[in-house]
Motif scaffolding. Structure first.
Motif, PDB file in Angstrom:
ATOM      1  N   SER A   1      36.457  65.335  42.574  1.00 30.69           N
ATOM      2  CA  SER A   1      37.548  64.993  41.525  1.00 30.69           C
ATOM      3  C   SER A   1      38.470  63.720  42.069  1.00 30.69           C
ATOM      4  O   SER A   1      38.707  63.557  42.953  1.00 30.69           O
ATOM      5  CB  SER A   1      38.446  65.965  40.733  1.00 30.69           C
ATOM      6  OG  SER A   1      39.214  66.483  42.051  1.00 30.69           O
ATOM      7  N   ILE A   2      38.572  62.890  41.001  1.00 32.23           N
ATOM      8  CA  ILE A   2      39.467  61.735  41.380  1.00 32.23           C
ATOM      9  C   ILE A   2      40.183  61.325  40.291  1.00 32.23           C
ATOM     10  O   ILE A   2      40.003  61.429  39.186  1.00 32.23           O
ATOM     11  CB  ILE A   2      38.438  60.503  41.713  1.00 32.23           C
ATOM     12  CG1 ILE A   2      37.573  60.639  42.710  1.00 32.23           C
ATOM     13  CG2 ILE A   2      39.358  58.971  42.101  1.00 32.23           C
ATOM     14  CD1 ILE A   2      36.402  59.365  42.905  1.00 32.23           C
TER      15      ILE A   2
ATOM     16  N   PHE B   1      39.697  60.962  36.566  1.00 29.50           N
ATOM     17  CA  PHE B   1      40.851  60.810  35.525  1.00 29.50           C
ATOM     18  C   PHE B   1      41.715  59.431  35.757  1.00 29.50           C
ATOM     19  O   PHE B   1      41.703  59.196  36.964  1.00 29.50           O
ATOM     20  CB  PHE B   1      41.893  62.017  35.944  1.00 29.50           C
ATOM     21  CG  PHE B   1      41.617  63.193  34.835  1.00 29.50           C
ATOM     22  CD1 PHE B   1      42.450  63.500  33.658  1.00 29.50           C
ATOM     23  CD2 PHE B   1      40.569  63.955  35.042  1.00 29.50           C
ATOM     24  CE1 PHE B   1      42.216  64.819  32.906  1.00 29.50           C
ATOM     25  CE2 PHE B   1      40.395  65.113  34.270  1.00 29.50           C
ATOM     26  CZ  PHE B   1      41.104  65.266  33.208  1.00 29.50           C
ATOM     27  N   MET B   2      41.802  58.726  34.864  1.00 27.93           N
ATOM     28  CA  MET B   2      42.911  57.661  34.957  1.00 27.93           C
ATOM     29  C   MET B   2      44.173  57.960  34.470  1.00 27.93           C
ATOM     30  O   MET B   2      44.264  58.652  33.512  1.00 27.93           O
ATOM     31  CB  MET B   2      42.166  56.544  34.006  1.00 27.93           C
ATOM     32  CG  MET B   2      40.876  55.747  34.329  1.00 27.93           C
ATOM     33  SD  MET B   2      40.793  55.109  35.972  1.00 27.93           S
ATOM     34  CE  MET B   2      42.030  53.880  36.021  1.00 27.93           C
TER      35      MET B   2
ATOM     36  N   VAL C   1      37.932  51.176  32.191  1.00 27.92           N
ATOM     37  CA  VAL C   1      37.481  51.567  33.198  1.00 27.92           C
ATOM     38  C   VAL C   1      36.634  53.088  32.531  1.00 27.92           C
ATOM     39  O   VAL C   1      35.667  53.590  32.717  1.00 27.92           O
ATOM     40  CB  VAL C   1      38.243  52.382  34.469  1.00 27.92           C
ATOM     41  CG1 VAL C   1      37.664  53.441  35.282  1.00 27.92           C
ATOM     42  CG2 VAL C   1      38.474  51.005  35.362  1.00 27.92           C
ATOM     43  N   ILE C   2      37.499  53.713  31.789  1.00 28.56           N
ATOM     44  CA  ILE C   2      37.300  54.846  31.045  1.00 28.56           C
ATOM     45  C   ILE C   2      36.117  54.712  30.130  1.00 28.56           C
ATOM     46  O   ILE C   2      35.100  55.562  30.080  1.00 28.56           O
ATOM     47  CB  ILE C   2      38.514  55.463  30.149  1.00 28.56           C
ATOM     48  CG1 ILE C   2      39.680  55.805  30.849  1.00 28.56           C
ATOM     49  CG2 ILE C   2      38.105  56.251  29.307  1.00 28.56           C
ATOM     50  CD1 ILE C   2      40.864  56.442  30.094  1.00 28.56           C
TER      51      ILE C   2
ATOM     52  N   PRO D   1      31.680  61.985  33.295  1.00 32.26           N
ATOM     53  CA  PRO D   1      33.021  62.521  32.979  1.00 32.26           C
ATOM     54  C   PRO D   1      34.482  62.125  32.888  1.00 32.26           C
ATOM     55  O   PRO D   1      34.841  61.887  34.222  1.00 32.26           O
ATOM     56  CB  PRO D   1      32.757  64.059  33.184  1.00 32.26           C
ATOM     57  CG  PRO D   1      31.412  64.164  33.798  1.00 32.26           C
ATOM     58  CD  PRO D   1      31.038  62.923  34.242  1.00 32.26           C
ATOM     59  N   THR D   2      35.181  61.654  31.908  1.00 30.14           N
ATOM     60  CA  THR D   2      36.185  60.968  32.412  1.00 30.14           C
ATOM     61  C   THR D   2      37.548  61.669  31.466  1.00 30.14           C
ATOM     62  O   THR D   2      37.338  62.062  30.174  1.00 30.14           O
ATOM     63  CB  THR D   2      36.287  59.619  31.977  1.00 30.14           C
ATOM     64  OG1 THR D   2      35.860  59.415  30.390  1.00 30.14           O
ATOM     65  CG2 THR D   2      35.206  58.706  32.711  1.00 30.14           C
ATOM     66  N   GLY D   3      38.929  61.427  31.987  1.00 32.20           N
ATOM     67  CA  GLY D   3      39.746  61.890  31.035  1.00 32.20           C
ATOM     68  C   GLY D   3      41.027  61.122  31.517  1.00 32.20           C
ATOM     69  O   GLY D   3      41.056  60.005  32.475  1.00 32.20           O
ATOM     70  N   VAL D   4      42.148  61.332  30.906  1.00 33.26           N
ATOM     71  CA  VAL D   4      43.533  60.673  31.166  1.00 33.26           C
ATOM     72  C   VAL D   4      44.512  61.444  31.531  1.00 33.26           C
ATOM     73  O   VAL D   4      44.677  62.612  31.005  1.00 33.26           O
ATOM     74  CB  VAL D   4      43.845  59.635  29.937  1.00 33.26           C
ATOM     75  CG1 VAL D   4      44.210  60.524  28.776  1.00 33.26           C
ATOM     76  CG2 VAL D   4      45.029  58.820  30.226  1.00 33.26           C
TER      77      VAL D   4
END
Length: 353
Positions: A160-161, A187-188, A214-215, A224-227
């Motif tokens: 995870s990043i 996650f950004m 980026v997202i 898979p992305t989140g904030v």
């Protein structure tokens, strides 16, 4: 300190004395031989051969079990960063040193591979940037994070990043391949859409528009992305929660989390000095807003309260976040890391923060 002395492009405005040092010096007269003591504002890199890289996280409220950080210190210069305190362990300051003197763990990839290759390793997700951003500007030159990801992909090690830097798009090829195996989630960190605020609060990070790009680009690739709306600062960024979440969903993110600012250790001193210079007209209002979330203090170390706060202001922030997550359909999906790997371990479901 007068306005003309404000150091643009940096978060901290001075170097507070390290709590681990007994002796200290000051320049009483800036003249003659004392001139050599003055430092410039350039970033320097300190090369290090680390003894270890992956560490177990015992905190029960951060949603991670292990973390790895190829860099100590962070040029992004976020004034509120809780990791500033750790720079004192290296005989450096939590202030300007933290963002100007970056420790580069040159053997980080080798240590990472050695750790995950242990026979007893149970294939558990490892979080990059648990302390400092693994995609800070130094990564463009040293490429330690990319090498770690290459190793993770080869070993089917879930990662995870969390980052504030658009440099992560450089590694989209690896991340896309990892995503096909459910090995990664990104996650950004975005807490404001206001460029003026970012330049003061997080001076060397990517702009909000770059982070949303980026997202969008990662989401289009099936990554898979989140904030992470963090940190939420009462009186400065809390009113931007709805707009950040709305744009997050529009760009393809599926999850969101938030953290209320907490100024642990020496960070309170560094932050307050910055606050009085960056926002002299509302410094007291912001400071008291932070205190209202931590029972009159600017930090609460108790698990469960330290990141979400308590009191009326914290409740308003919590309710606003929950309301708009529900409104925009965030956090409806679950995510399970593929932890089968060569050891045939079982899938693990974790939340970040």
């Amino acid at each position: 300190m007068q306005e003309k002395d404000y150091i643009k492009g940096r978060g901290a405005q001075y170097n507070p004395h390290s709590v681990y040092k007994k002796a200290k010096y000051t320049i009483e007269h800036i003249e003659a031989i004392d001139d050599w003591e003055s430092e410039n504002n350039r970033t320097t890199f300190i090369h290090s051969e680390a003894k270890s890289l992956v560490h177990k996280v015992d905190s029960p409220d951060v949603g991670m079990m292990y973390s790895a950080n190829p860099y100590q210190g962070c040029e992004h210069g976020c004034i509120y960063c809780y990791a500033r305190n750790s720079h004192q362990y290296w005989d450096l300051s939590s202030g300007l040193d933290f963002e100007r003197k970056i420790i580069v763990k040159e053997n980080a990839p080798e240590l990472f591979e050695k750790f995950i290759s242990k026979k007893e390793w149970p294939i558990t997700p490892i979080h990059l940037s648990g302390n400092t951003d693994c995609y800070q500007p130094a990564e463009r030159k040293f490429r330690l994070t990319r090498r770690i990801l290459e190793i993770a992909l080869r070993h089917k090690q879930p990662i995870s990043i969390i980052t504030k830097n658009s440099l992560i798009l450089r590694d989209a090829d690896i991340l896309e391949e990892m995503a096909t195996h459910n090995l990664v989630r990104i996650f950004m960190s975005i807490n404001s859409l206001t460029e003026e605020t970012r330049l003061k609060l997080e001076p060397r990070t990517a702009t909000a528009s770059q982070r949303f790009r980026v997202i969008e680009e990662l989401s289009k690739k099936g990554i898979p992305t989140g904030v992470n709306v963090a940190p939420v600062i009462p009186g400065l960024t809390d009113h931007e929660i709805p707009a950040v979440l709305k744009e997050t969903v529009a760009r393809g993110a599926k999850w969101a989390s938030y953290i209320i600012v907490r100024l642990n250790g020496q960070i309170g001193e560094v932050f307050k000095d910055w606050l009085t210079q960056a926002y002299p007209d509302r410094a007291d209002k912001i400071w008291h807003g932070i205190q209202s979330c931590h029972e009159g203090q600017v930090n609460n170390s108790n698990f469960g309260l330290r990141m979400k706060g308590s009191g009326k202001v914290a409740e308003i922030i919590r309710d606003s976040f929950r309301l708009h997550c529900a409104k925009y359909g965030l956090n409806r999906e679950t995510f399970e890391y593929n932890c089968t790997g060569p050891a045939n371990a079982t899938p693990v479901q974790l939340t970040l923060f």
